[in-house]
Design a protein around this motif. Structure first.
Motif, mmCIF file in Angstrom:
data_model
loop_
_atom_site.group_PDB
_atom_site.id
_atom_site.type_symbol
_atom_site.label_atom_id
_atom_site.label_comp_id
_atom_site.label_asym_id
_atom_site.label_seq_id
_atom_site.Cartn_x
_atom_site.Cartn_y
_atom_site.Cartn_z
ATOM 1 N N PRO A 121 0.898 -1.241 0.051
ATOM 2 C CA PRO A 121 0.020 0.160 -0.258
ATOM 3 C C PRO A 121 0.734 1.295 0.214
ATOM 4 N N ARG A 122 1.861 1.275 0.810
ATOM 5 C CA ARG A 122 2.677 2.567 0.868
ATOM 6 C C ARG A 122 3.496 2.849 -0.405
ATOM 7 N N ALA A 123 3.850 1.618 -0.781
ATOM 8 C CA ALA A 123 4.618 1.683 -2.015
ATOM 9 C C ALA A 123 3.836 2.327 -3.280
ATOM 10 N N CYS A 124 2.716 1.900 -3.453
ATOM 11 C CA CYS A 124 1.669 2.691 -4.320
ATOM 12 C C CYS A 124 1.430 3.994 -4.027
ATOM 13 N N LEU A 125 1.063 4.023 -2.724
ATOM 14 C CA LEU A 125 0.932 5.758 -2.642
ATOM 15 C C LEU A 125 1.877 6.635 -2.843
ATOM 16 N N TYR A 149 -4.970 0.458 -6.066
ATOM 17 C CA TYR A 149 -4.261 -0.847 -5.684
ATOM 18 C C TYR A 149 -3.792 -0.680 -4.246
ATOM 19 N N ALA A 150 -3.344 0.606 -3.950
ATOM 20 C CA ALA A 150 -2.996 0.933 -2.423
ATOM 21 C C ALA A 150 -4.005 0.348 -1.403
ATOM 22 N N PHE A 151 -5.372 0.761 -1.615
ATOM 23 C CA PHE A 151 -6.604 0.435 -0.981
ATOM 24 C C PHE A 151 -6.977 -0.859 -1.040
ATOM 25 N N GLU A 152 -6.716 -1.442 -2.340
ATOM 26 C CA GLU A 152 -7.103 -2.829 -2.550
ATOM 27 C C GLU A 152 -6.130 -3.735 -1.720
ATOM 28 N N ALA A 153 -4.644 -3.544 -1.747
ATOM 29 C CA ALA A 153 -3.731 -4.473 -0.899
ATOM 30 C C ALA A 153 -3.983 -3.986 0.613
ATOM 31 N N ALA A 154 -4.241 -2.830 1.014
ATOM 32 C CA ALA A 154 -4.659 -2.738 2.314
ATOM 33 C C ALA A 154 -5.693 -3.269 2.773
ATOM 34 N N SER A 155 -6.631 -3.530 2.085
ATOM 35 C CA SER A 155 -7.876 -4.359 2.660
ATOM 36 C C SER A 155 -7.588 -5.880 2.806
ATOM 37 N N ASP A 156 -6.206 -6.370 2.355
ATOM 38 C CA ASP A 156 -5.889 -7.613 2.938
ATOM 39 C C ASP A 156 -5.727 -7.594 4.431
ATOM 40 N N ALA A 157 -5.546 -6.550 4.981
ATOM 41 C CA ALA A 157 -5.098 -6.509 6.537
ATOM 42 C C ALA A 157 -6.347 -5.296 7.148
ATOM 43 N N GLU A 197 -7.647 -4.170 9.753
ATOM 44 C CA GLU A 197 -7.290 -3.465 10.717
ATOM 45 C C GLU A 197 -6.419 -2.372 10.398
ATOM 46 N N GLY A 198 -5.712 -2.167 9.478
ATOM 47 C CA GLY A 198 -4.740 -0.954 9.057
ATOM 48 C C GLY A 198 -5.399 -0.048 8.064
ATOM 49 N N LEU A 199 -6.383 -0.413 7.511
ATOM 50 C CA LEU A 199 -7.089 0.434 6.533
ATOM 51 C C LEU A 199 -7.451 1.783 6.791
ATOM 52 N N ALA A 200 -7.619 2.297 7.930
ATOM 53 C CA ALA A 200 -7.900 3.316 8.455
ATOM 54 C C ALA A 200 -6.713 4.415 8.378
ATOM 55 N N GLU A 201 -5.617 3.420 8.913
ATOM 56 C CA GLU A 201 -4.369 4.348 8.887
ATOM 57 C C GLU A 201 -3.781 4.687 7.349
ATOM 58 N N ILE A 202 -4.046 3.643 6.525
ATOM 59 C CA ILE A 202 -3.652 3.732 5.219
ATOM 60 C C ILE A 202 -4.498 5.165 4.382
ATOM 61 N N ALA A 203 -5.799 5.033 4.967
ATOM 62 C CA ALA A 203 -6.704 6.399 4.449
ATOM 63 C C ALA A 203 -6.236 7.426 4.789
ATOM 64 N N ARG A 204 -5.838 7.677 6.139
ATOM 65 C CA ARG A 204 -5.183 8.900 6.656
ATOM 66 C C ARG A 204 -3.976 9.232 5.982
ATOM 67 N N ALA A 248 -3.402 12.616 3.725
ATOM 68 C CA ALA A 248 -2.269 13.467 4.007
ATOM 69 C C ALA A 248 -1.078 13.501 2.667
ATOM 70 N N THR A 249 -0.708 12.567 2.093
ATOM 71 C CA THR A 249 0.409 12.174 1.127
ATOM 72 C C THR A 249 -0.265 12.852 -0.142
#
Length: 113
Positions: A43-47, A84-92, A94-101, A105-106
């Protein structure tokens, strides 16, 4: 680009059209040396790749009177990378809200200067 990202993006179905897939791969290539070969890094690589793509579009078109037609594929690439970042983040989930924030910001920093 890490092997985890390569494998993960290549495994998406339906597959992206060839031109878009090539642009996504090129945008992710800059992450090759900075990311561990770990699926949790996707997710972070995609962002980061989306952020750089958008920044480049803005830089290249800053002096133009309007958005050039040739940026459409770059904008689609950035959109695909965020998706893709959100699709990958949805695999976990519990971390989706952090990726969304982090995404908000990014991406909000792009063009802010």
């Amino acid at each position: 680009m890490t092997q985890a990202v390569v494998r993960w993006v290549a495994g998406r179905t339906p597959a992206a059209p060839p031109a878009l897939a090539e642009h996504v791969a090129r945008a992710l290539a800059a992450e090759r040396d900075s990311m561990p070969d770990d699926p949790s890094a996707i997710p972070r690589a995609c962002l980061r790749a989306a952020e750089r793509t958008l920044a480049r579009v803005l830089d290249e078109n800053e002096s133009a009177s309007g958005a050039a037609r040739n940026v459409a594929l770059d904008l689609l690439t950035a959109d695909a990378l965020v998706t893709y970042a959100f699709e990958a983040a949805s695999d976990a989930p519990e971390g989706l809200a952090e990726i969304a924030r982090e995404a908000m910001a990014t991406l909000s920093r792009v063009g802010a200067t």
